[in-house]
Design an enzyme around this catalytic site. Structure first.
Site, PDB file in Angstrom:
ATOM      1  N   ASP A  61       1.023  -1.308  -0.013  1.00 26.24           N
ATOM      2  CA  ASP A  61       0.028   0.063  -0.027  1.00 26.24           C
ATOM      3  C   ASP A  61       0.960   1.239   0.030  1.00 26.24           C
ATOM      4  OD1 ASP A  61      -2.181  -1.642   0.185  1.00 26.24           O
ATOM      5  OD2 ASP A  61      -2.400  -1.395   2.286  1.00 26.24           O
TER       6      ASP A  61
HETATM    7  N1  URA Z   1      -1.216  -6.002   3.754  1.00 27.28           N
HETATM    8  C1  URA Z   1      -1.855  -4.564   3.738  1.00 27.28           C
HETATM    9  O1  URA Z   1      -2.737  -4.206   4.251  1.00 27.28           O
HETATM   10  N2  URA Z   1      -1.108  -3.692   3.092  1.00 27.28           N
HETATM   11  C2  URA Z   1       0.212  -3.877   2.628  1.00 27.28           C
HETATM   12  O2  URA Z   1       0.836  -2.925   2.170  1.00 27.28           O
HETATM   13  C3  URA Z   1       0.730  -5.264   2.755  1.00 27.28           C
HETATM   14  C4  URA Z   1      -0.116  -6.278   3.222  1.00 27.28           C
END
Ligand code: URA
Length: 238
Positions: free
Chosen positions: A103
Site C-alpha cells: 500500500d
Molecule cells: N497488507 C496490507 O494491508 N497492506 C500492505 O501493504 C501489505 C499487506
C-alpha cells in the site's frame, strides 16, 4: 551490447565507474584487458571479468527496493510517484514491475523485476510465498484476537483468510505478522475485522529475500546471484 551497459546491467557498477574501471584495466574480455568501455561485446558468448571476478550476463533485472511512504506500487500513476520512479534510468528496464504490491503508506521490501515468468510463479496463490511484516496497531491486540488472526478471519467481503502468524511485542500493540497469501490490503482488512487499525506497516521479508538493513528508505540495490538463485528455487517449489 556495449561493455559499459553490460557492466551496469549486471549490477557491478554505475556507468561512470564502469568507464573508470575499464580505463584502469580492471575489466577483461576473453582474457584480455580492454581500455575502452564503448566496445561491443557478445553478452552471451564472451567471458568478461571485473576486478578478477567472472561475471554472468542475466537476461532479466532483479532489484530490491526499500519503499518509502507515499509511493505507489505501480508502473505508472497519474498522480503519485511510483516505485519505478525511484530507480535511475539505466536500471529501470522495459517490462519492469513490482512483484507484489505494498500500500501507499506501507514501507519496506519490494522486489522489482522484468522476469514476468518468475514473478508470476512467486505471486501465484498456490505458491504460498511467506511475507513477513513489522506492524503497529491503534489498540492492543488481545490473546483472543491474536488466535482469531492466526486461525483465519472472515473479511468484510466474506473472504476467509488462511492461517497466519502474529507475534506480539510486550505492549501488544505491535509486533511481527507472517502471511502466506497476499490479498488486497490484507493486513489492514484483517485488523479491521478485529475492530482495530494498522498505524504502521513495513515488509521485512518476501520469500527468501530479507530487506537489506543498509538500504535507507527509497534506496535500492540489485539482487545478488545467491538471492536470485534462492528466488528461483523458491518459485520452483510452488
Ligand atoms: N497488507 C496490507 O494491508 N497492506 C500492505 O501493504 C501489505 C499487506
Amino acid at each position: 551490447m556495449r561493455l559499459d551497459k553490460f557492466l551496469v546491467a549486471t549490477g557491478k557498477c554505475t556507468r561512470s565507474v564502469a568507464k573508470r574501471q575499464v580505463r584502469a584495466g580492471a575489466v577483461t574480455v576473453n582474457g584480455l584487458a580492454v581500455r575502452s568501455a564503448d566496445i561491443n561485446i557478445d553478452e552471451y558468448a564472451d567471458t568478461v571479468t571485473y576486478c578478477g571476478e567472472k561475471i554472468l550476463y542475466r537476461k532479466y533485472t532483479y532489484v530490491m527496493l526499500n519503499k518509502p511512504e507515499g509511493v505507489v506500487s505501480a508502473t505508472e500513476d497519474g498522480r503519485d510517484k511510483t516505485v519505478l520512479d525511484l530507480l535511475p534510468d539505466g536500471v529501470r528496464t522495459r517490462g519492469m514491475f513490482p512483484c507484489g504490491r505494498l500500500d501507499k503508506n506501507t514501507l519496506g521490501l519490494v522486489l522489482l523485476t522484468d522476469d514476468g515468468e518468475l514473478a508470476h510463479r512467486l505471486l501465484a496463490p498456490k505458491s504460498h510465498v511467506k511475507k513477513i511484516y513489522r506492524f503497529r496497531s491503534r489498540f492492543p491486540i488481545s490473546e483472543e484476537d491474536a488466535r482469531r488472526f492466526e486461525n483465519g478471519l472472515v473479511l468484510e467481503d466474506g473472504y476467509e483468510t488462511k492461517p497466519a502468524e502474529i507475534r506480539l511485542d510486550e505492549g501488544k500493540d505491535g509486533g511481527i505478522i507472517t502471511l502466506v497469501e497476499g490479498k488486497y490490503h490484507q493486513i489492514k482488512r484483517m485488523l479491521e475485522a478485529l475492530d482495530n487499525k494498522i498505524t504502521y506497516l513495513e515488509r521485512l521479508e518476501f520469500g527468501p529475500l530479507t530487506l537489506d538493513a543498509t538500504l535507507a528508505r527509497g534506496e535500492w540495490r540489485y539482487l545478488t546471484d545467491e538471492e536470485i538463485a534462492a528466488l528461483e528455487t523458491h518459485a520452483s517449489r510452488a
